[in-house]
Design a protein around this motif. Structure first.
Motif, PDB file in Angstrom:
ATOM      1  N   GLU A 382       0.846  -1.194   0.000  1.00 25.26           N
ATOM      2  CA  GLU A 382       0.000   0.000   0.000  1.00 25.26           C
ATOM      3  C   GLU A 382       0.879   1.240   0.000  1.00 25.26           C
ATOM      4  O   GLU A 382       1.995   1.249   0.543  1.00 25.26           O
ATOM      5  CB  GLU A 382      -0.904   0.029   1.231  1.00 25.26           C
ATOM      6  N   TYR A 390      -2.862   0.807  -3.726  1.00 28.39           N
ATOM      7  CA  TYR A 390      -1.850  -0.242  -3.670  1.00 28.39           C
ATOM      8  C   TYR A 390      -1.121  -0.323  -5.011  1.00 28.39           C
ATOM      9  O   TYR A 390      -1.625   0.142  -6.038  1.00 28.39           O
ATOM     10  CB  TYR A 390      -2.510  -1.598  -3.357  1.00 28.39           C
ATOM     11  N   ALA A 417      -0.704  -7.456  -2.098  1.00 20.81           N
ATOM     12  CA  ALA A 417      -1.678  -6.360  -2.163  1.00 20.81           C
ATOM     13  C   ALA A 417      -3.098  -6.910  -2.066  1.00 20.81           C
ATOM     14  O   ALA A 417      -3.951  -6.359  -1.360  1.00 20.81           O
ATOM     15  CB  ALA A 417      -1.493  -5.579  -3.462  1.00 20.81           C
TER      16      ALA A 417
END
Length: 426
Positions: A382, A390, A417
């Motif tokens: 992130e 992200y 992610a």
């Protein structure tokens, strides 16, 4: 209104979308692709076979293939790595194979197997794939608390989470820079060297193991030639060893591609005009090769130097370097002078070639540069600057040498992610 929008219809984008959907099938997910087709790099990778990853299963060793991102990827590779990728595809009916050089491909030898796997999964989980939809604007959503709004050519879309997986996209980098991210200026990586030199002319297609050194500019700008007997071997800017391929336009092969990746910034600063020194016999130094030739002079006295090929290199390369040393075809070992032996030894171990430009290694075109690594949380991928955004793949300043390592970075970043997105939405 979407739960997750993924910018970029490449390897990282599709892998992330599938991981999110499998963990939470109720998520409404869309992949936005600027072009007419998706998974373009997957299609052409490995000559159309798709070099999925590399058979290096130790994260500590795996990171050594990344000129940029080595330190940052150690933790992520402990979370999701080569074995996980192999399992992912094999569980979905795409068996993989490991080749002798460590590269991993589908058993089908066709990238279409990977593409079909992804497209089938997006259909199964009702993941929308919106082609011809380049993202023009990203801003805070007025409809979702801490969410994002993206604008395409003629429409606005809202989402809770946004994953950027656009690869080497200057337009996306410009958008992110305007939003406060630092972008490391992109430069090409993984390219071949353009060289016009009589010594490699007409012998294209030859491959041999060699050591290649990029010489510092001051070394070859100096008026005193390095041919002097007393010349001390100076430090090189970059060094690489491995298979070297002679091509119509110069030099390629793993040894050159590794240099282009590790030296992406340095070679860009030199404007791709520099000199390299090639040792066609990495097991020998100039002096040790001279000693060998002096022994051969005694043993093979009656034979001509041209026809003897006293060392293990391709015949046509030997012929070319013997000629470049000023040795005539009829000269016998018995009659060769010490100076000629020294000249031949230098051609074989310290062959200086002038590089004038580069050519794209089209199968795995890669760019060094992108979102500054300091601005990313590598436990979640992130953004540290923008909540609920992200990153995965080459949009960030990570790149690798050839061999499947760039895809591995894409898979790993996308997976982590995706897990972070799912965990914050449950």
């Amino acid at each position: 209104m979407y739960d997750v929008i993924i910018a970029g219809g490449g390897a990282a984008g599709f892998y992330a979308a599938i991981q999110i959907a499998e963990n939470n099938p109720k998520q409404k997910i869309a992949i936005f692709e600027r072009g007419k087709t998706v998974l373009g790099k997957v299609k052409i990778s490995g000559g159309g076979r798709c070099n999925v990853t590399h058979a290096e299963f130790n994260p500590q060793e795996l990171i050594n293939n990344y000129p940029r991102g080595k330190k940052e990827l150690l933790g992520p590779f402990h979370t999701h790595s080569t074995g996980d990728i192999m399992q992912f595809f094999e569980e979905r009916g795409v068996p993989l194979k490991i080749e002798e050089d460590g590269r991993i491909f589908p058993v089908s030898n066709s990238s279409q197997s990977i593409i079909d796997c992804f497209l089938n999964a997006t259909e199964k989980y009702s993941i929308e794939v919106l082609r011809n939809n380049p993202i023009k604007l990203i801003e805070q959503s007025s409809e979702i608390n801490e969410g994002w709004q993206v604008a395409t050519k003629n429409k606005f879309y809202h989402c809770q989470k946004l994953l950027i997986a656009t690869g080497s996209s200057p337009k996306m980098w410009d958008l992110l820079q305007k939003m406060g991210h630092s972008i490391i200026p992109p430069v090409p990586s993984l390219f071949t060297f353009n060289i016009k030199d009589e010594r490699i002319k007409g012998i294209q297609g030859l491959s041999t193991k060699a050591e290649v050194r990029v010489l510092p500019k001051k070394k070859y700008d100096a008026k005193i030639s390095i041919q002097l007997k007393s010349a001390v071997r100076q430090e090189s800017l970059l060094e690489s060893e491995g298979p070297l391929l002679i091509t119509h336009w110069g030099l390629s092969g793993p040894a050159i591609l590794k240099l282009s990746a590790w030296g992406a910034a340095v070679l860009n600063e030199l404007n791709y005009n520099f000199r390299i020194e090639v040792n066609w016999l990495p097991e020998y130094s100039t002096m040790s090769l001279e000693r060998l030739f002096m022994e051969i002079k005694e043993v093979e006295a009656k034979k001509t130097i041209l026809k003897t090929k006293a060392v293990d290199i391709p015949r046509r390369l030997w012929n070319s370097l013997v000629k470049a040393s000023g040795i005539t075809p009829e000269l016998r070992w018995a009659d060769v002078s010490k100076e000629s032996i020294r000249s031949l030894s230098r051609q074989l171990t310290r062959c200086t070639l002038k590089v004038e430009g580069k050519s794209t290694f089209k199968e795995e075109f890669v760019t060094a540069g992108g979102v500054d690594l300091k601005e990313i949380n590598f436990k979640t991928f992130e953004s540290k600057k923008l909540k609920n955004i992200y990153f995965a793949g080459e949009v960030i300043n990570i790149d690798a040498i050839t061999g499947g390592f760039n895809f591995q970075n894409a898979w790993t970043g996308a997976y982590i992610a995706a897990q972070a997105i799912v965990n914050t939405q449950q």
